[in-house]
Design an enzyme around this catalytic site. Structure first.
Site, PDB file in Angstrom:
ATOM      1  N   CYS A  34       0.706  -1.504  -0.124  1.00  0.00           N
ATOM      2  CA  CYS A  34       0.086  -0.274   0.224  1.00  0.00           C
ATOM      3  C   CYS A  34       1.060   1.585  -0.099  1.00  0.00           C
ATOM      4  CB  CYS A  34      -0.645   0.328   1.181  1.00  0.00           C
ATOM      5  SG  CYS A  34       0.112  -0.258   2.854  1.00  0.00           S
ATOM      6  N   ASP A  36       2.262   2.585   2.495  1.00  0.00           N
ATOM      7  CA  ASP A  36       1.889   3.339   4.247  1.00  0.00           C
ATOM      8  C   ASP A  36       3.516   2.920   4.408  1.00  0.00           C
ATOM      9  OD1 ASP A  36       0.001   3.475   3.290  1.00  0.00           O
ATOM     10  OD2 ASP A  36      -1.351   2.489   4.655  1.00  0.00           O
ATOM     11  N   CYS A 103      -1.355  -4.886   7.152  1.00  0.00           N
ATOM     12  CA  CYS A 103      -1.285  -3.619   8.035  1.00  0.00           C
ATOM     13  C   CYS A 103      -0.305  -4.424   9.432  1.00  0.00           C
ATOM     14  CB  CYS A 103      -2.757  -3.310   8.082  1.00  0.00           C
ATOM     15  SG  CYS A 103      -3.130  -2.927   6.716  1.00  0.00           S
TER      16      CYS A 103
END
Ligand code: FES
Length: 143
Positions: A34, A36, A103
């Site tokens: 992603c 991040d 995540c």
């Protein structure tokens, strides 16, 4: 997508957010899924993690897992912190929706990167102890 109460709590009130200016080890990792980014700061004295802070440019699940992970390693020895997996963090949070499992890997990898930085600073090669970091082959993320 349903988040557990614990995830919502750690997302709304993340623990240990910030920086440690004289950190013993700092690790920054990015999530290739992603984009991040997370930075983890560790203060280590006599092999014990006496303080930990994190900053993340990431999603709510990344914030919640990092917050829980910092709580889980604070006061622990370096060896114990190395054994904290993303699965253990997720269990402590009563789970994450399947699409957000990746995540939680960010927190695990950031801890490992910070510990690798610590080992390097004290003149120890981290590779045999910690293994590869930020490597999709090496992490336990199933997505
Ligand atoms: Fe990037 Fe969660 S979507 S860490």
């Amino acid at each position: 997508m349903a988040y557990s109460e614990k995830v919502m709590d750690h997302f709304s009130n993340p623990r240990n957010v910030g920086e440690i200016p004289d950190a013993s080890g700092v690790g920054e990792v990015g999530n290739p899924k992603c984009g991040d980014i997370m930075r983890m700061y560790l203060k280590i004295e006599n092999n014990i993690i006496t303080d930990v802070k994190f900053k993340t440019f990431g999603c709510g699940a990344a914030i919640a897992t990092s917050s829980m992970a910092t709580e889980m390693i604070k006061g622990k020895s370096v060896d114990e912190a190395l054994k904290v997996t993303n699965k253990a963090v997720m269990e402590a949070l009563d789970g994450l929706p399947p699409v957000k499992v990746h995540c939680s890997v960010l927190a695990e990898q950031a801890i490992k990167a910070a510990l690798a930085d610590y080992y390097r600073k004290i003149g120890v090669d981290p590779e045999p102890i910690i293994g590869p970091i930020g490597d999709c082959e090496a992490c336990s993320c199933s997505l």
